[in-house]
Write a protein that holds these residues in place. Structure first.
Motif, PDB file in Angstrom:
ATOM      1  N   GLY B  60      30.439  -2.328 -15.485  1.00  0.00           N
ATOM      2  CA  GLY B  60      29.452  -2.347 -16.551  1.00  0.00           C
ATOM      3  C   GLY B  60      29.397  -3.646 -17.335  1.00  0.00           C
ATOM      4  N   LYS B  61      29.978  -4.706 -16.799  1.00  0.00           N
ATOM      5  CA  LYS B  61      29.984  -5.983 -17.522  1.00  0.00           C
ATOM      6  C   LYS B  61      28.578  -6.542 -17.673  1.00  0.00           C
ATOM      7  CE  LYS B  61      32.692  -7.713 -14.359  1.00  0.00           C
ATOM      8  NZ  LYS B  61      32.829  -6.519 -13.487  1.00  0.00           N
ATOM      9  N   THR B  62      27.851  -6.533 -16.555  1.00  0.00           N
ATOM     10  CA  THR B  62      26.498  -7.065 -16.595  1.00  0.00           C
ATOM     11  C   THR B  62      25.632  -6.227 -17.538  1.00  0.00           C
ATOM     12  OG1 THR B  62      26.698  -7.908 -14.358  1.00  0.00           O
ATOM     13  CG2 THR B  62      24.467  -7.577 -15.184  1.00  0.00           C
ATOM     14  N   THR B  63      25.828  -4.921 -17.459  1.00  0.00           N
ATOM     15  CA  THR B  63      25.095  -4.026 -18.355  1.00  0.00           C
ATOM     16  C   THR B  63      25.351  -4.378 -19.810  1.00  0.00           C
ATOM     17  OG1 THR B  63      25.379  -2.312 -16.691  1.00  0.00           O
ATOM     18  CG2 THR B  63      24.713  -1.599 -18.881  1.00  0.00           C
ATOM     19  N   LEU B  64      26.609  -4.644 -20.114  1.00  0.00           N
ATOM     20  CA  LEU B  64      26.967  -4.978 -21.487  1.00  0.00           C
ATOM     21  C   LEU B  64      26.260  -6.265 -21.928  1.00  0.00           C
ATOM     22  CD1 LEU B  64      30.507  -4.532 -22.916  1.00  0.00           C
ATOM     23  CD2 LEU B  64      29.191  -6.532 -23.559  1.00  0.00           C
TER      24      LEU B  64
ATOM     25  N   LEU E 143      22.580  -1.141  -8.027  1.00  0.00           N
ATOM     26  CA  LEU E 143      23.982  -1.518  -7.804  1.00  0.00           C
ATOM     27  C   LEU E 143      24.312  -2.791  -8.568  1.00  0.00           C
ATOM     28  CD1 LEU E 143      24.163  -0.902  -3.965  1.00  0.00           C
ATOM     29  CD2 LEU E 143      25.016   0.579  -5.779  1.00  0.00           C
ATOM     30  N   SER E 144      25.570  -2.946  -8.903  1.00  0.00           N
ATOM     31  CA  SER E 144      25.997  -4.181  -9.555  1.00  0.00           C
ATOM     32  C   SER E 144      26.145  -5.270  -8.501  1.00  0.00           C
ATOM     33  CB  SER E 144      27.331  -3.957 -10.258  1.00  0.00           C
ATOM     34  OG  SER E 144      28.382  -4.018  -9.329  1.00  0.00           O
ATOM     35  N   GLY E 145      26.248  -6.512  -8.957  1.00  0.00           N
ATOM     36  CA  GLY E 145      26.337  -7.646  -8.045  1.00  0.00           C
ATOM     37  C   GLY E 145      27.440  -7.481  -7.004  1.00  0.00           C
ATOM     38  N   GLY E 146      28.623  -7.102  -7.482  1.00  0.00           N
ATOM     39  CA  GLY E 146      29.734  -6.961  -6.555  1.00  0.00           C
ATOM     40  C   GLY E 146      29.531  -5.811  -5.582  1.00  0.00           C
ATOM     41  N   MET E 147      28.910  -4.761  -6.063  1.00  0.00           N
ATOM     42  CA  MET E 147      28.627  -3.628  -5.171  1.00  0.00           C
ATOM     43  C   MET E 147      27.688  -4.047  -4.054  1.00  0.00           C
ATOM     44  SD  MET E 147      28.016  -0.744  -8.028  1.00  0.00           S
ATOM     45  CE  MET E 147      29.276   0.409  -8.548  1.00  0.00           C
TER      46      MET E 147
HETATM   47  N1  LIG Z   1      19.159  -0.232 -12.979  1.00  0.00           N
HETATM   48  C1  LIG Z   1      20.204   0.559 -12.706  1.00  0.00           C
HETATM   49  N2  LIG Z   1      19.978   1.835 -12.306  1.00  0.00           N
HETATM   50  C2  LIG Z   1      20.983   2.650 -12.030  1.00  0.00           C
HETATM   51  N3  LIG Z   1      22.276   2.307 -12.099  1.00  0.00           N
HETATM   52  C3  LIG Z   1      22.591   1.040 -12.485  1.00  0.00           C
HETATM   53  C4  LIG Z   1      21.557   0.108 -12.803  1.00  0.00           C
HETATM   54  N4  LIG Z   1      22.127  -1.048 -13.160  1.00  0.00           N
HETATM   55  C5  LIG Z   1      23.460  -0.848 -13.050  1.00  0.00           C
HETATM   56  N5  LIG Z   1      23.749   0.408 -12.658  1.00  0.00           N
HETATM   57  C6  LIG Z   1      25.078   0.991 -12.473  1.00  0.00           C
HETATM   58  O1  LIG Z   1      25.834   0.706 -13.612  1.00  0.00           O
HETATM   59  C7  LIG Z   1      27.156   0.384 -13.270  1.00  0.00           C
HETATM   60  C8  LIG Z   1      27.553  -0.922 -13.908  1.00  0.00           C
HETATM   61  O2  LIG Z   1      26.802  -1.977 -13.343  1.00  0.00           O
HETATM   62  P1  LIG Z   1      27.014  -3.490 -13.761  1.00  0.00           P
HETATM   63  O3  LIG Z   1      26.005  -4.301 -13.031  1.00  0.00           O
HETATM   64  O4  LIG Z   1      27.016  -3.575 -15.225  1.00  0.00           O
HETATM   65  O5  LIG Z   1      28.460  -3.799 -13.179  1.00  0.00           O
HETATM   66  P2  LIG Z   1      29.309  -5.127 -13.298  1.00  0.00           P
HETATM   67  O6  LIG Z   1      30.461  -4.838 -14.153  1.00  0.00           O
HETATM   68  O7  LIG Z   1      28.431  -6.253 -13.660  1.00  0.00           O
HETATM   69  O8  LIG Z   1      29.787  -5.291 -11.794  1.00  0.00           O
HETATM   70  P3  LIG Z   1      29.963  -6.603 -10.910  1.00  0.00           P
HETATM   71  O9  LIG Z   1      31.194  -7.249 -11.315  1.00  0.00           O
HETATM   72  O10 LIG Z   1      30.033  -6.044  -9.529  1.00  0.00           O
HETATM   73  O11 LIG Z   1      28.745  -7.425 -11.142  1.00  0.00           O
HETATM   74  C9  LIG Z   1      27.240   0.399 -11.768  1.00  0.00           C
HETATM   75  O12 LIG Z   1      27.840   1.610 -11.352  1.00  0.00           O
HETATM   76  C10 LIG Z   1      25.805   0.376 -11.306  1.00  0.00           C
HETATM   77  O13 LIG Z   1      25.662   1.135 -10.136  1.00  0.00           O
END
Ligand SMILES: Nc1ncnc2c1ncn2[C@@H]1O[C@H](COP(=O)(O)OP(=O)(O)OP(=O)(O)O)[C@@H](O)[C@H]1O
Ligand SMILES: Nc1ncnc2c1ncn2[C@@H]1O[C@H](COP(=O)(O)OP(=O)(O)OP(=O)(O)O)[C@@H](O)[C@H]1O
Ligand SMILES: [Mg+2]
Ligand SMILES: [Mg+2]
Lengths: 291, 268, 330, 291, 268
Positions: B60-64, E143-147
């Motif tokens: 959830g880092k990007t989300t944050l 999905l997130s970038g890493g996913m």
């Molecule tokens: N638009 C969206 N719709 C549904 N689920 C989402 C959406 N964006 C993100 N998610 C979900 O929210 C969660 C967090 O995503 P996020 O992109 O914030 O991860 P992250 O910490 O940035 O990961 P990474 O290091 O892989 O980039 C993930 O489980 C992702 O599947």
């Protein structure tokens, strides 16, 4: 893309030689123009040959399929009397003006439909409904409302082209990857700045397709509008010429009219849309050759 | 509805914090298929602070960051934004494909109405900074992955310079989502150095997402660890000024904690 | 050079009655004979096993195309398009076998216009380039020395009415019922009735043409059609009131709208429903095309007419036969 | 996107509550349909109100602008006599068949133009030229060549729709990010597999826009083709109805015809293209709401 | 023209090498504006070998992989490809946006004509492997970038399994362009382990681009260093089986060399 056109050169010839690859000279403009112009010309020639053969085989009576030479004679007469310029000028300048006005109306409309949910739901389907109305449907109303003049013609053209261009823009905007407007917002783009600097350029490749369709609509609507009336005040355009051929049941004249309209269509495509499209796609690395 | 974003100055106590989260939660989708990305996150970034965000992939880092940047709205909780519009380096480069590299860097300046000559000069300078001098006229599709990331970095830096207008007087904030992930070790070193220099020179606050614990410890004054599914703040470390063995120990400790968080999630 | 291919040899003596007869007509007062015949079932009476397929057209050129394309066997049509159909197919494809309507075209004008000279600089409308009225107007202007001084505009009849109401058009040379509508609905005055320009006031407005091949193959069916036509014309001339009602009913059915009684009364007063196509005028009509600058040379109309069957039918019904005036020989 | 419609709920209510957010019940289908249907209905009602006011103000004489009630009476007559079904059925089934055939021809054509350089250069401009020919131009030739039957009508429709659909597909294909076909190739896609599994689905959002324009073209061409003639074989369609109004100079009937054609256009948009578009865009995260 | 790709078996001596470069050069564009990405590259990958490619950002690593994958043609030199169609992990995830995660992983199997049930099972298994079990029905944008990067990895692994048909009997080859760059340390560790396991189990040759010298030394049996502008092979190291101090020394040495290459370029 065919492999780069390299001259044979041994690799041992030295590394400096590689810094600027020994390519076929770019300046060979003639060759490049030929490569562009030959295929369509070839296709046209092929079409004419088939036509001539069909005609010569007398497969159909002459009043069903005119002789190519008869059609050519008609066209030649138009050229030699200079009338062809009047026909082209009347129609093309109307189409261009009509298209330009349509653009001015359609772009804000398309932006509103694509970006504002209520407008999309409320007006969007109506615009598509308008697009499905044949141009001739508007002719009686146009004459009633505007009279027998250019305004009536432009009205018909607008009603044909505006919905098409607006829909094309909406479809282009819908395909913009959502990350781009988000980036724009993060970079400080406001409503207007975002549209001007992000949304419109991002939608351009899709919009160009819509523009092409919009042009086709406005040109075809114009041809329909020109059938409204033949009158000295309005000048004679290609639509009228075609209509006259139809009125006189003169299939050669109909063919000549079709050919002339076709030539304008191909010309606009080759001179306006093709280069535009090529430059837009190339700048974004979207050329088919990249595949 | 409890989820609100207050763009006004948030004065808790008497400090103006660039950003402060109050029990922020974010879920995507509705009903059964909804994904809770963040839950009950409390986090504040102080003026001029350099905070590194660590967490497993997909936590959830990007989300944050998107919430901070105002690109998404929280589903619960409240975000106080005290800074002027934050500058963002996205995880993907997300360059505008119709603009050259220089055009991309100039874009935020253009949006801010900076005159052309000034824009040009600034863009050239920033491209030089990210070691892309002379490549300003290339299109994104002609650049390598790392080059694109650097252009995006330069673009974000260009957008921070707006400290006039509505942003005047407010603390500035730079959000960076794995900005160096596609870079080789050397280029990364150089750019890390540059970033620290810029940070010190401008006093901007930075919220920096990375996967590299070493990088986090080296750059950050504080390291924040997020858990996965849902993302919550698990632990924080003050790592300002650590060096040598202390630094190595911190890296070791954070790594161990990260491992624990991730494996506990995998077990759940 | 083109391969020679004989037109399909017609079986001498024909092939018996056709399976079907596709008949074209327009929903128009000048096609009254067709409308009456269809409504009263007069065409089908003598056709026997041959199925009648009535096909409604909106304009002459389309009907000509359908005839030339072989998807129509016979059609009621204006004399102008009829001549074109014959000429454009090098005298092959169609034959004129009967008339249906004569007369019924007027030059109607704004009340302020009282003499031909007043038309100078004004806009005069005709329905279509090269149609009967268009040729007539242009020839008339030529004779009056007004050619080039008057703006001749081609406009669909319905729109002419609107444009006239709006004052955008000053005069129009129109067939019925449009001249009547302009007079009754839009306050136009009659400047000239085309009847005055022709000997005996007779000129063909609507005629019946048939595909040559169909005529050669199924003379029985054509004869049956003609006897239906003669019956329809009798019907219309015997009881005009009834005919008007029938025509109006058909118009309503075909187009969803009927004409005002006053309009249909006036229109019927101006036309003559007759089987005589006034063959003698065709040579002149063809020449007029040149005068009107529609054609470079007069279309050849010799050999166009074939009234053998019509005269047979008329003779049997005890009516005077019609004169081909030399139009039946090449 | 408006913020998610959350009920007020204190965060302290427990973390479990957050796992499935307390949202407005999804099942409230009625409300969602209302949200969809209300805006266009509102727009239409607004249009009618303006019309009524303009008419009541007697701003124009009645023969220029008919009374809404007069138009409605005509439509009601069509409904009560059941004739409206014949009109709709004749036109719509023809348009659908014509569109389906066009699709079958246009897709291979578009693929060839987009993917083969020689075809693009040779045929591409000609297709655009064809697109710019008005449908009425083909009517005389169609009657001569095919006779007075459905073939002639379909021929006119095809010549209107095929170039438009093909061009739409080309424009969609041109916008496919080149990385996707490259990935496809690397994953082992051959010529056909690549088209089927990569290129066509990737081009879909852009192609949908082209399809919409293609539908508009085929519908409008049909309206033009229906003016040719009415016979028991051909049946009477909307185009013919409109034309009758025009040739009677009956503005109420013209308006009724326009309205009916418009209704079909809006209906097809709402029932076919809108849902298709929404599902395609949503699956790819391209919804406008994402902005 | 000297630039050719021979897809036939290349038997130099008597070993079938998955791929062999002969003085390969690649330039983009023509005339003045052309960019020489690679020049005179000689490189061979042995059957079953794990080769890591290091180099500065923009030096031509991606270009090199594209040449091997047959997605680009060299402008000079010759490439002998002895392997069946190589599987590729691209630098960008490049997932098909209209397919779910599982659909993306299934895609190569579908293209190879694998029946549906089998495809499903395989995709589920591979998603489990990259720690994305249960997320198969998500769309790429969710999905997130890493996913996304992990889905792309699973997809590439799915495409290697084709060892029937035209690829039968030929050595297989896996090309990976920074596959782990967007992953957190722990996930990365796990996947590195999985990758090594797969490599040992299947005997496939791997050409692996990375920026992380440590990763290169840990995974590779051989590390190849490319220079920048133009990209050439500068040096190679055998690093098979190194551990502890020897590993650290190798990392140190390679780092130093990398630094030298990059700074010499910057100076030029
Ligand atoms: N638009 C969206 N719709 C549904 N689920 C989402 C959406 N964006 C993100 N998610 C979900 O929210 C969660 C967090 O995503 P996020 O992109 O914030 O991860 P992250 O910490 O940035 O990961 P990474 O290091 O892989 O980039 C993930 O489980 C992702 O599947
Ligand atoms: N399509 C292209 N057109 C023009 N130049 C290109 C193109 N693709 C790559 N280049 C140039 O080729 C060089 C090498 O690019 P490449 O993508 O191979 O680098 P890389 O080693 O993968 O870098 P990174 O580690 O940043 O991904 C770069 O200078 C880039 O600008
Ligand atoms: Mg992320
Ligand atoms: Mg790369």
């Amino acid at each position: 893309m065919p492999p780069l056109d390299l001259k044979d050169g041994s690799v041992e010839a030295g590394l400096d030689a590689l810094d600027t690859p020994v390519n076929a000279p770019e300046g060979n403009l003639l060759r490049r123009i030929a490569a562009r112009a030959l295929p369509p010309i070839g296709a046209i020639v092929l079409g004419i040959v088939i036509w001539q053969v069909l005609w010569a085989a007398a497969f159909w009576p002459e009043f069903k399929l005119p002789a190519p030479i008869a059609v050519w004679n008609l066209i030649w007469e138009l050229i030699s009397t200079g009338k062809i310029f009047e026909l082209f000028w009347t129609s093309v300048h109307r189409a261009v003006i009509g298209f330009a006005i349509s653009l001015l109306i359609a772009v804000p409309l398309g932006l509103a439909i694509a970006n504002i949910q209520v407008v999309r739901r409320g007006i969007g389907p109506l615009v598509s409904g308008l697009q499905s109305l044949p141009s001739v449907a508007w002719v009686p109303a146009a004459i009633l409302w505007f009279g027998l003049n250019d305004s009536a013609i432009y009205w018909v053209v607008l009603l044909g082209a505006v919905p098409s261009i607006a829909n094309g823009l909406v479809s282009g905007l819908d395909q913009v990857p959502p990350i781009l407007p988000r980036v724009g917002k993060a970079l400080g783009a406001g409503r207007i700045g975002g549209i001007r600097h992000i949304l419109l350029p991002a939608a351009l490749p899709g919009f160009l397709g819509g523009l092409k369709q919009g042009w086709a609509f406005s040109w075809r609507s114009l041809m329909a509008a020109e059938l409204i009336a033949t009158s000295p005040d309005l000048g004679e355009g290609l639509g009228q010429y075609l209509h006259n051929g139809m009125s006189l049941s003169d299939i050669s004249m109909v063919f000549a009219g079709i050919l002339l309209i076709f030539v304008v269509g191909v010309g606009i495509e080759l001179l306006v849309f093709r280069p535009l499209e090529n430059s837009v796609l190339k700048a974004r690395g979207l050329t088919a050759s990249a595949r | 509805m409890t989820a609100t974003v207050e763009a006004a100055r948030a004065t808790t106590g008497n400090a103006v914090r660039p950003v402060r989260f109050h029990q922020v939660g974010k879920a995507f989708g509705t009903g059964k298929k909804s994904v809770v990305a963040l839950e009950g996150v409390d986090l504040a970034v102080e003026t001029g602070e350099f905070v590194c965000l660590l967490g497993a992939s997909g936590c959830g880092k990007t989300t944050l960051l998107n919430l901070v940047a105002g690109l998404d709205q929280p589903t619960t909780g409240r975000i106080e934004l005290g800074s002027s519009r934050p500058a963002v380096v996205f995880q993907e480069a997300a360059l505008m494909p119709w603009l050259t590299a220089a055009g991309n860097v100039e874009l935020p300046l253009r949006l801010a109405g900076v005159p052309k000559a000034q824009r040009r000069a600034k863009a050239a300078e920033l491209l030089e900074l990210v070691r892309l001098g002379g490549l300003g006229d290339k299109r994104p599709h002609e650049l390598s992955g790392g080059m694109r990331q650097r252009v995006a970095l330069a673009r974000a830096l260009a957008s921070t310079t707006d400290n006039t207008g509505s942003g005047a007087g407010k603390p500035s904030l730079l959000l960076m989502d794995e900005p160096f992930s596609a870079l080789d070790a050397i280029t990364r070193d150089v750019l890390q150095g540059e970033l620290l220099r810029i940070w010190q020179a401008t006093g901007t606050a930075i919220l920096f997402v990375t996967h590299d614990v070493r990088e986090a410890v080296r750059l950050g004054r504080r390291v924040v660890l997020l858990s996965s599914r849902p993302g919550r703040v698990v632990r924080e470390w003050e790592v300002a000024g650590l060096a040598g063995a202390a630094e190595a120990a911190a890296v070791e400790e954070i790594n161990a904690e990260l491992r624990k968080v991730i494996s506990s999630h995998a077990a759940a | 050079s083109r391969a020679e291919r004989d037109p399909e040899p017609a079986a001498p003596g024909g092939q018996g009655p056709a399976a079907e007869l596709r008949l074209g007509y327009f929903p128009n007062v000048t096609h009254a004979a067709a409308l009456v015949g269809l409504d009263q079932g007069l065409f089908t009476k003598d056709l026997g096993a041959t199925k009648l397929v009535p096909t409604k057209f909106n304009a002459g050129p389309e009907a000509v195309g359908a005839l030339l394309g072989g998807s129509l066997d016979a059609s009621f049509i204006g004399s102008g398009p009829a001549i074109n159909a014959y000429a454009k197919s090098n005298g092959e494809a169609v034959r004129l076998i009967a008339g249906a309507t004569s007369g019924g075209a007027q030059l109607v004008v704004k009340p302020t216009i009282t003499k031909p000279e007043d038309l100078v600089g004004k806009t005069v409308v005709t329905p279509q380039l090269g149609n009967t009225q268009d040729v007539s107007l242009k020839k008339w202007l030529e004779e009056k020395g007004l050619a080039g001084k008057v703006k001749v505009t081609n406009l669909e009849n319905a729109q002419t009415l609107d444009a006239f109401k709006q004052g955008q058009v000053d005069a129009a040379w129109l067939p019925e019922p449009w001249s009547s509508r302009l007079v009754l609905d839009a306050g136009a005055k009659v400047l000239l009735d085309e009847q005055t320009l022709w000997p005996d006031g007779k000129f063909p407005t609507t005629v019946l043409i048939v595909r040559t091949q169909f005529l050669q193959e199924h003379p029985e069916s054509v004869r049956a059609l003609l006897s239906g036509l003669v019956a329809a014309i009798d019907f219309a001339n015997k009881d005009q009131a009834q005919a008007k009602t029938v025509v109006n009913k058909q118009l309503k059915e075909l187009t969803g709208k009927d004409l005002k009684p006053a309009v249909i009364d006036r229109a019927f007063g101006n036309i003559q429903i007759t089987a005589d196509p006034v063959a003698a005028t065709f040579e002149q009509l063809a020449k007029d095309q040149v005068t009107a600058k529609i054609a470079k040379e007069a279309p050849k109309v010799s050999g166009f007419a074939d009234f053998t069957l019509l005269n047979e039918v008329l003779g049997k019904a005890g009516r005077p036969t019609v004169d081909a005036a030399g139009l039946d020989t090449k």
